[in-house]
Design an enzyme around this catalytic site. Structure first.
Site, PDB file in Angstrom:
ATOM      1  N   ASP A  65      19.971  31.711  30.336  1.00  0.00           N
ATOM      2  CA  ASP A  65      20.849  32.413  29.396  1.00  0.00           C
ATOM      3  C   ASP A  65      21.309  31.524  28.242  1.00  0.00           C
ATOM      4  O   ASP A  65      22.014  31.987  27.343  1.00  0.00           O
ATOM      5  CB  ASP A  65      22.056  33.019  30.118  1.00  0.00           C
ATOM      6  CG  ASP A  65      22.887  32.010  30.891  1.00  0.00           C
ATOM      7  OD1 ASP A  65      22.334  30.983  31.325  1.00  0.00           O
ATOM      8  OD2 ASP A  65      24.095  32.250  31.087  1.00  0.00           O
ATOM      9  N   HIS A  66      20.843  30.265  28.239  1.00  0.00           N
ATOM     10  CA  HIS A  66      21.200  29.350  27.158  1.00  0.00           C
ATOM     11  C   HIS A  66      19.991  28.858  26.353  1.00  0.00           C
ATOM     12  O   HIS A  66      20.180  28.279  25.283  1.00  0.00           O
ATOM     13  CB  HIS A  66      21.983  28.156  27.708  1.00  0.00           C
ATOM     14  CG  HIS A  66      23.300  28.558  28.288  1.00  0.00           C
ATOM     15  ND1 HIS A  66      24.484  28.442  27.600  1.00  0.00           N
ATOM     16  CD2 HIS A  66      23.615  29.113  29.489  1.00  0.00           C
ATOM     17  CE1 HIS A  66      25.474  28.895  28.348  1.00  0.00           C
ATOM     18  NE2 HIS A  66      24.973  29.311  29.504  1.00  0.00           N
TER      19      HIS A  66
END
Length: 304
Positions: A65-66
């Site tokens: 998610d990064h």
């Protein structure tokens, strides 16, 4: 001045009404992006940001998610007309030089990408008057927080310059820190015409971490502290600690200890539908707290 935006504020996965957590810091038409999860290029567009201004990407850690949105975002950047004379720097924790090339296998780019693996505490060359530093956070894998500082010129005193008989064409050089030789042979130093120094404009960004006390020192005196708010309910403390994340109240206490001027919370759990539900009780700890919203912006002048 620094322009700061949170294009996305969600953790784990993008939602219909919440993009994944990232941060955009812009100065004089050049920008830094912190983290790039799935769909980040769309989050930037919705926030009205100009992708063509991007010069640097700072990666906090290598959870999907990064970083999973890097290939798509960089392909979009290539479509802005960026060429070989406009390199992009991507910096982050050890492992970057292995993981980022693997992600970019599917993204042939028309511009060069420079990779920089950082050690905790290492300073990163910025652009303009910016300086960038990183610190090691406490997450399940190596994770970095970042601080961006904009050095400002001291306050110049026209009255002192006039009293010394310094012609105006010399004022700019003195304000820039240069000692000048006047036509009459006298030497005048910057200290003779400076009223007072000015603190830098500072932004700290620490998310995906336990609330370790080192964060408060890292964010000391920040104009804007951006920190994690995985949950607002203190009843979730055990679950959050197990996954090495932070609650609203924990980040608020760190902001208070840091003497920060304001706190933005971000990286909300998908299970938390209304991040503002716990805002008022958090403000009892640190009054100048705001729950992040996708597209939230501020212009930091240092005079707030």
């Amino acid at each position: 001045m620094l322009n700061v935006c949170l294009p996305g504020t969600g953790g784990f996965m993008p939602l219909v009404d919440r993009w994944l957590t990232c941060c955009w810091i812009e100065y004089q038409g050049h920008a830094i992006l912190i983290d790039c999860g799935e769909g980040t290029q769309l989050a930037l567009k919705e926030a009205g940001l100009h992708l063509s201004r991007l010069d640097m990407v700072l990666v906090t850690h290598f959870h999907a998610d990064h970083v999973a949105g890097l290939a798509g975002m960089l392909l979009s950047l290539g479509n802005t007309g960026r060429g070989q004379d406009q390199p992009l720097t991507i910096a982050g924790p050890p492992g970057l030089c292995k993981i980022i090339p693997a992600l970019l296998v599917i993204a042939p780019l028309p511009f060069p990408v420079h990779l920089a693996e950082l050690s905790p505490g290492e300073a990163i060359p910025g652009f303009g008057g910016l300086s960038i530093n990183c610190m090691a956070l406490s997450h399940r894998i190596p994770c970095y927080g970042y601080r961006v500082d904009l050095k400002r010129k001291p306050v110049f005193s026209p009255e002192r310059a006039e009293a010394l008989g310094v012609p105006k064409p010399f004022w700019k050089r003195l304000h820039s820190g240069e000692t000048v030789q006047l036509p009459d042979g006298r030497s005048v130093s910057p200290e003779q015409v400076i009223e007072r120094p000015r603190a830098p404009i500072s932004v700290s960004y620490c998310t995906d971490t336990l609330p370790i006390p080192e964060i408060a020192e890292f964010a000391r005196g920040a104009d804007l502290m951006i920190a994690e708010g995985m949950y607002g309910d203190d009843a979730m403390a055990e679950k959050v600690a197990e996954k090495k994340h932070s609650l609203y109240s924990q980040s608020a206490r760190l902001a208070k200890a840091a003497g920060a001027k304001r706190l933005w919370l971000t990286h909300f759990s998908p299970a938390m539908q209304d991040p503002e539900e716990f805002l008022e009780q958090t403000r009892e700890i640190f009054p100048n707290t705001e729950t992040g919203k996708d597209g939230l912006k501020i212009e930091l002048t240092g005079e707030e």
